[in-house]
Design a protein around this motif. Structure first.
Motif, PDB file in Angstrom:
ATOM      1  N   ALA A   1       0.843  -1.184   0.000  1.00 53.30           N
ATOM      2  CA  ALA A   1       0.000   0.000   0.000  1.00 53.30           C
ATOM      3  C   ALA A   1       0.880   1.236   0.000  1.00 53.30           C
ATOM      4  O   ALA A   1       1.945   1.237   0.577  1.00 53.30           O
ATOM      5  CB  ALA A   1      -0.906  -0.012   1.228  1.00 53.30           C
TER       6      ALA A   1
ATOM      7  N   SER B   1      -3.599  -4.599  -2.136  1.00 52.50           N
ATOM      8  CA  SER B   1      -2.241  -4.160  -1.799  1.00 52.50           C
ATOM      9  C   SER B   1      -1.412  -5.279  -1.178  1.00 52.50           C
ATOM     10  O   SER B   1      -0.203  -5.136  -1.024  1.00 52.50           O
ATOM     11  CB  SER B   1      -2.299  -2.979  -0.824  1.00 52.50           C
TER      12      SER B   1
ATOM     13  N   LYS C   1      -1.805   3.931   5.759  1.00 53.57           N
ATOM     14  CA  LYS C   1      -1.258   2.589   5.629  1.00 53.57           C
ATOM     15  C   LYS C   1      -1.119   1.976   7.011  1.00 53.57           C
ATOM     16  O   LYS C   1      -0.691   2.623   7.961  1.00 53.57           O
ATOM     17  CB  LYS C   1       0.100   2.642   4.934  1.00 53.57           C
TER      18      LYS C   1
ATOM     19  N   TYR D   1      -4.671   0.692  -2.977  1.00 51.92           N
ATOM     20  CA  TYR D   1      -4.064   0.720  -1.648  1.00 51.92           C
ATOM     21  C   TYR D   1      -4.902  -0.015  -0.608  1.00 51.92           C
ATOM     22  O   TYR D   1      -4.499  -0.128   0.544  1.00 51.92           O
ATOM     23  CB  TYR D   1      -3.894   2.187  -1.202  1.00 51.92           C
TER      24      TYR D   1
END
Length: 355
Positions: free
Chosen positions: A56, A157, A75, A152
């Protein structure tokens, strides 16, 4: 049961798209180290093979958004936070509210310890368990779309493994059905109505997201199914838990789910690119964003105004006036945010709409 999902409710709404027999068209293979669920991919999926990034993006996202499961998330590497993100807690409130409405409509809810405890368990079943199941399942089957629209996100991801996602789906599903059965026993039901509502809602969640039916491929059918699961199912569960679920309530809540169809459309705008690439006929893809945003607000406002008219005709002018009073700020937010830019303001509008 959205839900119940959505049973309840549950009652797609969120940043997601607001979900058994137990996952019918799947095959399970158990190996020494891997538990895998495979489903037939659609032709569109075969035509477009999106490559999600290995990790990500670092970005400066919000930790709060991450926990709620909405876009703009930071993240995260903590697996429990990622698991929570997949359940999209921001979509739970409509289901919880549906249970409250159903319990109140039963006429048999009392402010004592036992009834409050029952309602909390029903909310847990509808929200964290079955809505969480629905959202995780939806993200699993949307991984190719998300690889285009939101690469993401945890699954495309690679922030969470395939086995971890599949295990979460099963734990949430079985946990929700288990709580539904417990509620039937607790309420002394001769017929396990809450369990069957949860089971039906879970099946609806599955066919909404998974091939070969994948109801979400059709904007009208998919969004109505989602709206009904977020509005009707949790209401039915709450009312059945404390009283009797009557035909008139079933009909009225299904009609009110037309407003849920509009709410569900809000979530489709952020996915236009991926939906178009993979052949999903969401309403923004089929009609264009400009027309779809008016269909969205029209479905919401016209349905609610019609209910206000019904209340007025039924001799309940104060209830009708109260509903109109709630619709007015909603319309203001629609013009102030959503109609200006449905992609940019979808999350803000949904949060304001829920509140």
């Amino acid at each position: 049961m959205a839900s119940l999902l959505n049973t309840v409710s549950s009652i797609r709404i969120s940043n997601t798209r607001a979900t058994p027999r137990f996952l019918p068209p799947v095959s399970l293979s158990l190996h020494r180290r891997r538990f895998v669920v495979r489903a037939a991919e659609t032709d569109a999926n075969e035509a477009v093979k999106s490559q999600a990034p290995d990790k990500a993006p670092a970005g400066s996202g919000s930790s709060f958004n991450q926990l709620l499961g909405i876009k703009g998330a930071a993240k995260e590497t903590n697996k429990w936070k990622i698991r929570l993100q997949l359940t999209k807690p921001v979509t739970w409130p409509p289901l919880v509210w549906g249970v409250v409405c159903g319990a109140a409509a039963s006429g048999n809810f009392h402010w004592n310890l036992e009834d409050v405890a029952k309602s909390i368990v029903c909310m847990m079943m509808s929200g964290p368990c079955l809505t969480g199941y629905t959202q995780t399942l939806n993200d699993w089957y949307d991984r190719e779309i998300d690889a285009i629209n939101e690469p993401y996100r945890p699954i495309p991801s690679g922030a969470i493994s395939e086995n971890e996602v599949i295990s979460q789906i099963w734990v949430l599903l079985l946990g929700g059905l288990g709580l539904a059965g417990l509620l039937d026993v607790w309420a002394g039901h001769n017929f396990p109505i809450v369990f069957y509502l949860a089971l039906g809602g879970s099946l609806l969640s599955y066919i909404y997201s998974a091939p070969p039916l994948k109801l979400k491929q059709n904007g009208w059918i998919g969004n109505f199914a989602l709206g009904a699961s977020y509005i009707s199912l949790p209401w039915w569960a709450g009312q059945a838990l404390f009283g009797t679920l009557t035909p008139d309530i079933i009909v009225l809540t299904l009609l009110y789910s037309i407003a849920g169809l509009g709410i569900a459309i809000v979530n489709d705008f952020k996915s236009i690119e991926g939906d178009r690439a993979l052949g999903l006929q969401s309403l923004p893809v089929a009609f264009g964003a400009e027309t779809a945003k008016w269909i969205c607000v029209g479905a919401i406002d016209i349905t609610q105004l019609s209910v206000a008219g019904y209340l007025l005709g039924a001799g309940k002018p104060y209830y009708a006036l109260a509903l109109v009073g709630l619709i007015i700020p909603q319309v203001i937010f629609q013009f102030q945010y959503f109609l200006k830019d449905p992609v940019k303001y979808d999350v803000k509008y949904q949060v304001l709409f829920i509140n």
